[in-house]
Design an enzyme around this catalytic site. Structure first.
Site, PDB file in Angstrom:
ATOM      1  N   GLU A  89      38.192  33.273  32.620  1.00 21.94           N
ATOM      2  CA  GLU A  89      37.473  32.290  33.541  1.00 21.94           C
ATOM      3  C   GLU A  89      37.531  33.048  34.897  1.00 21.94           C
ATOM      4  OE1 GLU A  89      39.956  28.677  34.863  1.00 21.94           O
ATOM      5  OE2 GLU A  89      39.132  28.647  32.479  1.00 21.94           O
ATOM      6  N   CYS A 335      43.087  26.229  37.274  1.00 23.54           N
ATOM      7  CA  CYS A 335      43.311  27.512  36.659  1.00 23.54           C
ATOM      8  C   CYS A 335      43.398  27.079  35.008  1.00 23.54           C
ATOM      9  CB  CYS A 335      44.527  28.171  37.141  1.00 23.54           C
ATOM     10  SG  CYS A 335      45.040  29.521  36.428  1.00 23.54           S
TER      11      CYS A 335
END
EC number: 2.1.1.192
Length: 348
Positions: A89, A335
């Site tokens: 990501e 995250c």
């Protein structure tokens, strides 16, 4: 198939020479890719057809496939898939007058921070230089006319555990022939690998970028509980190397401190953090990050009043600090969160 974005300019010149191409052709390709964000040889009009055909036989541009794009008012989260099927990501953060890109450096992470969603699935592998650069290119192509100004290595993974590939990516980012980003606009965020921080300090490319260190606790015992890596990279060793780290003029090291309710958020913790910094307060600034809740993790965000109390103690000691609330909470912006959600859906 090779990826253009895996090469610095000098490396690409050498590779082109091996293929019988003039070295200056590498500079032409670099200009198309990093100045105009063109990643199709057919659109590179200053290359002859013969050259374009040869390059298409040997090179491609995108090692990543864009799987998803999820937008919130203050951030856009991208999910990419690698050629070998891993998911990573990237987050584009919308600041008041510019864009910051948060890139990943590994698939998963071996550091094992207990408050981080990326750690849940362990480390799979390092990202290549091309996979790091492609995050930037694809997001910039998506962005269009507006430009990404800042890059932070604060996504999935520990950048200093993938030193060579991260270093080469930074070299391409700051090269005048590459992305030509200011070194002041790039930040490497590390969990505190002491040997690699020492290496950074001696590296002509890496020592010029910003350094951020994930601290998160003010005692060795607590830090070991939150960040297992610190068993071999002690708090004492870390602070010693940071206090002696050579900084460019007017720069500071950022100490990142994730505030977790009932774990490390008391005024006493703030007092001990101030003591840890001691007389070196002009060398550091503290980034207070309220924990971003995750259903897979056993922690909570502190109350705003407790966050302000913590901050007030640091101000009392004259320590520069700011509170950063996670951008992109609506899109699982912390995250590893959106990736974790995607992996869980795949396993159902």
């Amino acid at each position: 198939m090779e990826f253009v974005t895996n090469y610095t300019l000098e490396e690409l010149k050498k590779r082109f020479t091996e293929l019988g191409l003039e070295p200056y052709r590498a500079k032409q390709v670099f200009r198309w890719v990093y100045k105009k964000f063109v990643t199709d040889f057919e659109k590179m009009t200053d290359l002859g057809k013969k050259h374009r055909e040869l390059l298409k036989e040997h090179f491609a541009f995108h090692p990543l496939e864009k799987l998803d794009r999820v937008e919130a008012p203050d951030a856009v989260k991208y999910l990419f898939k690698t050629k070998d099927g891993h998911i990573l990501e990237t987050v584009l953060i919308k600041e008041r007058d510019h864009y910051t890109l948060c890139v990943s450096s590994q698939i998963g992470c071996a550091v094992g921070c207990t408050f981080c969603a990326t750690a849940l699935d362990g480390l799979k592998r390092n990202l290549s230089t091309a996979e790091i650069i492609d995050q930037y290119l694809q997001v910039q192509q998506d962005l269009g006319e507006e430009k990404i100004r800042n890059v932070v290595f604060m996504g999935m993974g520990e950048p200093l555990a993938n030193y060579e590939n991260v270093r080469k990516a930074v070299e391409i980012m700051v090269s005048p022939e590459g992305l030509d980003l200011s070194k002041r606009r790039i930040t490497i965020s590390t969990s505190g690998i002491v040997a690699q921080i020492k290496r950074m300090a001696q590296d002509p490319v890496m020592k010029e970028v910003n350094l951020a260190v994930s601290l998160n606790a003010v005692s060795q015992k607590k830090r070991e509980e939150l960040m297992p890596l610190t068993k071999t990279n002690t708090l004492e060793e870390l602070m010693e190397v940071l206090k002696n780290y050579p900084l460019p003029k007017y720069r500071r090291i950022t100490l990142e401190y994730v505030l977790i309710k009932g774990v490390n958020d008391s005024p006493n913790d703030a007092e001990r953090l101030a003591k840890l910094i001691g007389r070196h307060k002009k060398k550091f600034k503290v980034n207070l990050i309220p924990f971003n809740p995750d259903p897979n993790l056993p922690y909570e965000r502190p109350a705003l009043t407790d966050i302000m109390k913590f901050q007030k103690v640091l101000w009392k000691y004259g320590i520069s600090n700011f509170v950063r609330f996670s951008k992109g909470v609506e899109v699982f912006g912390a995250c590893g969160q959106l990736r974790t959600q995607r992996l869980q859906l795949q396993r159902v």
